[in-house]
Design an enzyme around this catalytic site. Structure first.
Site, PDB file in Angstrom:
ATOM      1  N   HIS A  11     -18.929  -4.063 -10.920  1.00 59.21           N
ATOM      2  CA  HIS A  11     -18.498  -5.013 -11.115  1.00 59.21           C
ATOM      3  C   HIS A  11     -19.066  -5.919 -11.548  1.00 59.21           C
ATOM      4  CE1 HIS A  11     -15.475  -4.561  -7.836  1.00 59.21           C
ATOM      5  NE2 HIS A  11     -15.236  -3.975  -8.428  1.00 59.21           N
ATOM      6  N   LYS A  90       6.372  -5.132   1.954  1.00 56.44           N
ATOM      7  CA  LYS A  90       6.463  -6.703   1.757  1.00 56.44           C
ATOM      8  C   LYS A  90       7.123  -7.150   2.309  1.00 56.44           C
ATOM      9  CE  LYS A  90       6.060  -9.080  -1.376  1.00 56.44           C
ATOM     10  NZ  LYS A  90       5.566  -9.555  -2.985  1.00 56.44           N
ATOM     11  N   LYS A  96      10.064  -9.597   9.227  1.00 51.77           N
ATOM     12  CA  LYS A  96       8.653  -9.960  10.677  1.00 51.77           C
ATOM     13  C   LYS A  96       7.905 -11.070  10.756  1.00 51.77           C
ATOM     14  CE  LYS A  96      11.677  -5.854  12.176  1.00 51.77           C
ATOM     15  NZ  LYS A  96      12.248  -7.059  13.180  1.00 51.77           N
ATOM     16  N   PRO A 100       1.408  -9.647   5.455  1.00 50.79           N
ATOM     17  CA  PRO A 100       1.711  -8.058   4.686  1.00 50.79           C
ATOM     18  C   PRO A 100      -0.115  -7.162   4.981  1.00 50.79           C
ATOM     19  CG  PRO A 100       2.835  -9.419   3.229  1.00 50.79           C
ATOM     20  CD  PRO A 100       2.549 -10.114   4.328  1.00 50.79           C
ATOM     21  N   ASP A 101      -1.104  -7.924   3.988  1.00 47.43           N
ATOM     22  CA  ASP A 101      -2.403  -7.808   4.218  1.00 47.43           C
ATOM     23  C   ASP A 101      -3.016  -7.248   5.195  1.00 47.43           C
ATOM     24  OD1 ASP A 101      -4.288  -7.201   2.843  1.00 47.43           O
ATOM     25  OD2 ASP A 101      -5.558  -9.036   3.669  1.00 47.43           O
ATOM     26  N   THR A 136     -16.438 -13.427  -4.294  1.00 49.04           N
ATOM     27  CA  THR A 136     -15.689 -12.885  -3.713  1.00 49.04           C
ATOM     28  C   THR A 136     -17.026 -13.749  -2.127  1.00 49.04           C
ATOM     29  OG1 THR A 136     -17.710 -11.002  -3.011  1.00 49.04           O
ATOM     30  CG2 THR A 136     -15.019 -10.752  -4.431  1.00 49.04           C
TER      31      THR A 136
END
Length: 296
Positions: A11, A90, A96, A100-101, A136
């Site tokens: 990373h 998904k 609904k 999704p996440d 991030t």
């Protein structure tokens, strides 16, 4: 048949999503070409590669030997499971009105709570790439709202209506926090910056960073659940747990399935990646059933 590509990377130079986008592009081109090369067959005249010969002293050779031995020990201690949840994906969660996440993250919170009997501090990657040089931020899914919902799901006296209300509150809190983190309003990178400045300048490290509560909340890289959404593609990934009694949890979400890769250390008697996934899949079923049966 769906075939996932798994990429391994360090990373430090760049984030995983850069590799995910690259691999996704390659995957799509392979599908379009049906696996057959359709470019030029001309062989370019290029020089043969030259072997680089390294001269190593005994100290370096000993270090390499120790590194190989330690690597083998860690690999043999790693439990890794990879499963596809195929009941839905998904398409149904969005129908609904559920992100999704967030759906997977809250399902994981419930799965951990059911398996271990208490909440699990959790790291989820929030992307800050909308900023120049942005990378991030840490999103922390283990919220008060998520814990209260988990408790309601395990309380037999709690009604479906009440459980659904609690779940929707947890969804709203999670989505709000994710948006804040993505817009540079998180706090983990800020705290990391303060810690690094103190160390680099030889200043006293603030007491916050040595407080047991900070560590138990995941601070200092002590998250019990280390998670990341790899994306909505065929690209998969995995990570080892941050701590000995923790889990590594990567997942990707498709229209009709949710594919997860979970890791734990075999030498830890408290954790079991197989059981966590089993609990997760049941939690996902319970959540979607809750949306179908509860009446607002």
């Amino acid at each position: 048949m769906e075939v996932g590509i798994i990429a391994q990377l360090e990373h430090s130079p760049f984030d995983a999503m850069a590799m995910v986008v690259l691999c996704s592009y390659v995957d799509q081109r392979i599908i379009e070409s049906e696996g057959r090369w359709k470019g030029s067959d001309k062989v370019r005249d290029i020089p043969w590669p030259e072997e680089l010969v390294f001269t190593l002293n005994q100290n370096v050779l000993n270090d390499i030997g120790r590194a190989k031995e330690r690597y083998s020990q860690q690999v043999s201690d790693l439990q890794l499971v990879n499963y596809a949840f195929t009941s839905f994906g998904k398409a149904l969660t969005k129908k609904k009105g559920l992100h999704p996440d967030t759906f997977v993250q809250l399902g994981l919170q419930l799965a951990y709570y059911k398996l271990h009997g208490h909440p699990g501090c959790c790291y989820e990657t929030a992307m800050t790439r909308r900023f120049y040089h942005g990378r991030t931020e840490t999103m922390r899914p283990c919220t008060v709202e998520a814990v209260e919902w988990c408790k309601s799901m395990l309380d037999p006296s709690c009604s479906s209506h009440k459980r659904q209300q609690q779940m929707l509150k947890a969804f709203a809190k999670h989505n709000k926090m994710m948006k804040e983190c993505e817009n540079g309003k998180g706090f983990d990178r800020h705290l990391l910056g303060l810690l690094l400045i103190a160390k680099e300048e030889g200043l006293p490290v603030p007491e916050l960073f040595t407080d047991p509560a900070f560590t138990r909340s995941g601070g200092g890289g002590n998250f019990v659940l280390s998670t990341s959404l790899v994306g909505y593609t065929n690209i998969g990934g995995a990570t080892v747990p941050m701590i000995h009694h923790g889990y590594g949890f990567f997942y990707r979400i498709k229209d009709d399935r949710i594919v997860v890769t979970c890791t734990a250390w075999k030498s830890c008697p408290e954790t079991d990646a197989e059981m966590l996934c089993k609990n997760l899949f049941q939690s996902l079923q319970d959540m979607i059933q809750l949306m179908a049966t509860a009446h607002l």
